[in-house]
Design an enzyme around this catalytic site. Structure first.
Site, PDB file in Angstrom:
ATOM      1  N   HIS A 153      13.677  20.719 -32.330  1.00 11.78           N
ATOM      2  CA  HIS A 153      13.069  19.980 -31.218  1.00 11.78           C
ATOM      3  C   HIS A 153      13.151  20.698 -29.880  1.00 11.78           C
ATOM      4  CE1 HIS A 153      12.745  16.843 -34.195  1.00 11.78           C
ATOM      5  NE2 HIS A 153      11.653  16.578 -33.523  1.00 11.78           N
ATOM      6  N   ARG A 196       4.546   7.127 -30.768  1.00 14.57           N
ATOM      7  CA  ARG A 196       5.399   6.953 -31.941  1.00 14.57           C
ATOM      8  C   ARG A 196       6.656   6.196 -31.524  1.00 14.57           C
ATOM      9  NH1 ARG A 196       7.709  12.162 -34.892  1.00 14.57           N
ATOM     10  NH2 ARG A 196       9.101  12.224 -33.109  1.00 14.57           N
ATOM     11  N   GLU A 255       5.371  11.853 -43.440  1.00 15.16           N
ATOM     12  CA  GLU A 255       6.279  13.003 -43.362  1.00 15.16           C
ATOM     13  C   GLU A 255       7.307  12.970 -44.480  1.00 15.16           C
ATOM     14  OE1 GLU A 255       8.151  12.962 -39.483  1.00 15.16           O
ATOM     15  OE2 GLU A 255       8.218  10.789 -39.452  1.00 15.16           O
ATOM     16  N   ASN A 283       6.280  18.959 -40.022  1.00 15.07           N
ATOM     17  CA  ASN A 283       7.617  19.521 -39.764  1.00 15.07           C
ATOM     18  C   ASN A 283       8.618  18.953 -40.764  1.00 15.07           C
ATOM     19  OD1 ASN A 283       6.278  20.495 -37.581  1.00 15.07           O
ATOM     20  ND2 ASN A 283       7.198  19.099 -36.104  1.00 15.07           N
ATOM     21  N   ASP A 284       8.555  17.650 -40.929  1.00 16.01           N
ATOM     22  CA  ASP A 284       9.465  17.023 -41.897  1.00 16.01           C
ATOM     23  C   ASP A 284       8.898  17.069 -43.306  1.00 16.01           C
ATOM     24  OD1 ASP A 284      11.779  16.262 -40.473  1.00 16.01           O
ATOM     25  OD2 ASP A 284      10.628  14.711 -39.460  1.00 16.01           O
ATOM     26  N   CYS A 291       0.147  15.899 -36.797  1.00 14.58           N
ATOM     27  CA  CYS A 291       0.841  16.141 -35.528  1.00 14.58           C
ATOM     28  C   CYS A 291       2.043  17.045 -35.693  1.00 14.58           C
ATOM     29  CB  CYS A 291       1.226  14.820 -34.865  1.00 14.58           C
ATOM     30  SG  CYS A 291       2.330  13.834 -35.876  1.00 14.58           S
TER      31      CYS A 291
HETATM   32  C1  PEP Z   1       6.953  16.020 -37.934  1.00 13.07           C
HETATM   33  O1  PEP Z   1       7.929  15.761 -38.632  1.00 13.07           O
HETATM   34  O2  PEP Z   1       6.042  16.802 -38.270  1.00 13.07           O
HETATM   35  C2  PEP Z   1       6.825  15.431 -36.604  1.00 13.07           C
HETATM   36  C3  PEP Z   1       5.728  15.572 -35.895  1.00 13.07           C
HETATM   37  O3  PEP Z   1       7.885  14.753 -36.122  1.00 13.07           O
HETATM   38  P1  PEP Z   1       9.190  15.444 -35.501  1.00 13.07           P
HETATM   39  O4  PEP Z   1       8.909  16.914 -35.343  1.00 13.07           O
HETATM   40  O5  PEP Z   1       9.457  14.772 -34.202  1.00 13.07           O
HETATM   41  O6  PEP Z   1      10.219  15.159 -36.540  1.00 13.07           O
HETATM   42 MG    MG Z   2       9.267  14.123 -38.123  1.00 10.21          MG
END
Ligand code: PEP
Ligand code: MG
Length: 574
Positions: A189, A332, A431, A454-455, A502
Site C-alpha cells: 500500500h 469502497r 478479489e 492485487n489480492d 481496480c
Molecule cells: C486489490 O486487492 O486489487 C485492491 C484494489 O485492493 P487493495 O490493493 O486495497 O487491497
Molecule cells: Mg484488495
C-alpha cells in the site's frame, strides 16, 4: 557512487538528500540511581523537550494538515502536563530510587492499561495519547530520536525499511520528493499511495537502510527501479536530463487530458482513478480521469488515534463527490487489515493477517463502525454520483448482509428526514477466488463488479503480495488469473451489469490489450497512469484483439501469454 536495484513502484525521477526514517528501539532496563535529584532533573528536561517538539508539530500540523489533525497534538500536550501522570512518575523515582525511563514506562503502562479496559471510546483514545507521549519522553531519556514525518521542512528522499500506510499518509508532498525501502512490492500500500501522490519510489531493494547514511545525496529512478547513492557529477547531469525527458513525455500525454478514451475502432473504455484521500482528487482531475473507480477509505482511519466520526467522514465523501461534479465515484467501505493496520483498534496479532479478520469480515462483526461509515456515505450521496463497493467478499451471504445493513441505514436516515440518493449502485470487489468462481451467482445480486487483482493474484497463486522472496509467483499474466477475469466479465455482462478492474494490473501498459480483449468496461488506476493508458488504447483495435482472446485463455504459462503480447508489439499491432 553505489547503485541499488529494487522494484520500480512509482514513476518519475527524484533527486534529493536522504532522510533515514528509523523506528527506534525503546527497550527499557530497570536500574537503581544514587542521585535522585539528578534523575528528576533528567525527567524534567525530557518533558520540556517533548513539550517544545509537540508545540512545533502542532503548529506545522495546523498549517499543513488542518485543525482536525492538529488536535491530536493538543491532546498530547495536555497529557504531557497532566499532574495525574507526571507526579506518580516523580514519586516513583523518589521513593524507589529507579531510573527515570523505568518510572515513565511503568506509570504510563499502568494508565494505558487502565484506560484501555474502560468501555468508553474517549478513554480509549486517551490511552493512545499516553502511549505516544511516552514514546517521545523515552526517546529523549534514551537519547534516540523519534521520527516526525510531518515536521520535514526541506526536500528529502525517505529511506526506510518499510513505510507503513500511516507513515505515507503523513508525508508532505512539498518536501518529500521520493522514497525507497528495503521491503515491499508494487502492490504494497505504500507503493500504491506513492503512485496516487505522484512521488517516485523504489521499493524492495533489500539494502537501502544498510547502504545509505542520513544526508547522502540520492537519485531515485522510479521508472527503472534504481537508487543511486552519492552520484557523480556526470550521473547527476544524466538523471536531470532523464527527469526533463520524463516531464516532456508527461506534457505530450497531457494533451489527452480532455479527450475521450476510445480505441481505433471506436470502442469506449472508462478510465477512472484510484484515490486514498480527498486531496488526491486534484491529481484525478489534472489527469483527465472519467471518474473515481476506487476510493480506498481506510486512509481516513489511519495516521490518527481514534476512529473518524460520521461527520468527519461525511465531509470527506461530500468533498470528493462535489469535486467530481457528477462523474462516478466508487467508494469502497473500510478495508482494514493485511498491511493496513489501525493500532488504536488493538486487534490481536494474527499468523496470516491477509487471510484473517479484515475488511468486510471486521465490518460485519463490528457493525457500529460499518454503520457509521454507511450513514456518512448515504448522507453524502446527494452531492454526486456515488457507488458503494464492499471489499473482500467471499460469500453471497456476506454481500447480502452488507447490502441489507446499507438499506437499513438508508431507511433510518430517510425516516429522520435526511435525503439520500435513490441512484446509488451497490457493487463488490472480486478479489477472492471463491467470488470469481461463482461470479454468475453474485452477478444476479450486484450492480457491478470491480476486480481487485492485487489480492486476487496473491490468493489464487498463494503468493504473499508483500513478500519479495515469492514475487516470482505473483504473476498477473498467469492463465489462471486471466481465466478468472474472463469468467467475471462474462458473468457480469450476462446479467447486464458492468465489470471494472481496480487492482494495479488495470494500469499496466502490457495488460491493456488483454483487458480490452477480455471486455472490461472500466479500468481504474493511479491517476498518473491514465494518460499513458489512454494513449495506448487510442492505438488499439478491439476487433483485432478479440482474435487473441481464445489464444491467451488457452495458454499454459504466463510466459506464453507475454510472448503473444510481445509478438503483437513487434508486429506493431499494438
Ligand atoms: C486489490 O486487492 O486489487 C485492491 C484494489 O485492493 P487493495 O490493493 O486495497 O487491497
Ligand atoms: Mg484488495
Amino acid at each position: 557512487m553505489k547503485q541499488l536495484t529494487g522494484i520500480a513502484a512509482s514513476g518519475g525521477i527524484a533527486i534529493a538528500k536522504a532522510y533515514k526514517l528509523e523506528h527506534p528501539n525503546l527497550n527499557i532496563e530497570k536500574s537503581e540511581v544514587s542521585d535522585v535529584e539528578a534523575e528528576l532533573a533528567r525527567l524534567v528536561i525530557a518533558l520540556q523537550k517533548s513539550n517544545t517538539d509537540l508545540e512545533k508539530i502542532k503548529e506545522i500540523a495546523n498549517i499543513q494538515l488542518g485543525e482536525d489533525k492538529a488536535a491530536i497534538f493538543a491532546a498530547h500536550l495536555l497529557v504531557l502536563s497532566d499532574p495525574e501522570l507526571i507526579n506518580p512518575i516523580k514519586d516513583k523515582i523518589k521513593t524507589e530510587k529507579v531510573n527515570a525511563e523505568f518510572a515513565v514506562q511503568e506509570v504510563s503502562s499502568m494508565f494505558v492499561q487502565m484506560f484501555e479496559q474502560m468501555d468508553n471510546d474517549y478513554m480509549k483514545e486517551r490511552a493512545a495519547d499516553i502511549r505516544d507521549v511516552t514514546k517521545r519522553i523515552l526517546g529523549y531519556l534514551l537519547g534516540v530520536s523519534i521520527p516526525n514525518l510531518s515536521l520535514i521542512s526541506e526536500e528529502v528522499i525517505i529511506v526506510t525499511e518499510d513505510l507503513t500506510p500511516s507513515d505515507t499518509a503523513q508525508l508532505n508532498r512539498n518536501f518529500v520528493k521520493g522514497f525507497t525501502t528495503d521491503i515491499g512490492g508494487r502492490t504494497s500500500h505504500s507503493a500504491i499511495m506513492a503512485r496516487s501522490m505522484e512521488i517516485p519510489a523504489v521499493v524492495g531493494t533489500k539494502a537501502v537502510t544498510s547502504s545509505i547514511q542520513n544526508g547522502d545525496m540520492l537519485i531515485v529512478d522510479g521508472l527503472n527501479g534504481f537508487v543511486i547513492v552519492n552520484p557523480t557529477a556526470a550521473e547527476l547531469a544524466e538523471y536531470k536530463q532523464k527527469h526533463g525527458d520524463y516531464q516532456k513525455q508527461k506534457e505530450e500525454w497531457a494533451k489527452l487530458t480532455q479527450e475521450q478514451t476510445v480505441s481505433k475502432d471506436g470502442h469506449h473504455v472508462e478510465l477512472a482513478a484510484n484515490i486514498g484521500t480527498p486531496e488526491d482528487v486534484q491529481g484525478v482531475l489534472n489527469n483527465g480521469a472519467e471518474g473515481i473507480g476506487l476510493y480506498r477509505t481506510e486512509f481516513l482511519y489511519m495516521g490518527r488515534d481514534s476512529l473518524p466520526t460520521e461527520e468527519e467522514q461525511f465531509d470527506a465523501y461530500k468533498k470528493v463527490l462535489e469535486r467530481m461534479e457528477g462523474k462516478p465515484v466508487v467508494v469502497r467501505t473500510l478495508d482494514i487489515g493485511g498491511d493496513k493496520e489501525l493500532p488504536y483498534m488493538h486487534l490481536p496479532k494474527e499468523m496470516n493477517p491477509f487471510l484473517g479478520y479484515r475488511a468486510i469480515r471486521l465490518c460485519l462483526d463490528e457493525q457500529s463502525i460499518f454503520r457509521t461509515q454507511l450513514r456518512a456515505l448515504l448522507r453524502a450521496s446527494q452531492y454526486g454520483n456515488l457507488k458503494v463497493m464492499f471489499p473482500m467478499i467471499a460469500t453471497v451471504e456476506e454481500f447480502r448482509q452488507s447490502k441489507a445493513i446499507l438499506l437499513e441505514e438508508k431507511e433510518k436516515l430517510q425516516k429522520e428526514g435526511t435525503s439520500v440518493s435513490d441512484e446509488i449502485e451497490i457493487g463488490m470487489m472480486i478479489e477472492i477466488p471463491s467470488a470469481a468462481i461463482i461470479a454468475d451467482q453474485f452477478a444476479i445480486e450486484v450492480d457491478f463488479f470491480s476486480i481487485g487483482t492485487n489480492d486476487l493474484i496473491q490468493y489464487t497463486m498463494a503468493a504473499d503480495r508483500m513478500n519479495e522472496r515469492v514475487s516470482y509467483l505473483y504473476q498477473p499474466y498467469h492463465p489462471s488469473i486471466l481465466r478468472l477475469i474472463n469468467m467475471v466479465v462474462e458473468a457480469a455482462h450476462k446479467e447486464g451489469k458492468w465489470a471494472g478492474m481496480c487492482g494495479e494490473m488495470a494500469g499496466e501498459k502490457k495488460a491493456t490489450p488483454i483487458l480490452l480483449a477480455l471486455g472490461l468496461d472500466e479500468l481504474s488506476m493511479s491517476a498518473s497512469s491514465i494518460l499513458p493508458i489512454r494513449s495506448i488504447i487510442s492505438g488499439l483495435s478491439v476487433k483485432e484483439l478479440l482474435n487473441i482472446k481464445e489464444k491467451i485463455l488457452s495458454c499454459s504459462t504466463a510466459d506464453e501469454v507475454l510472448d503473444i503480447i510481445n509478438l503483437l508489439n513487434r508486429n506493431n499491432i499494438i
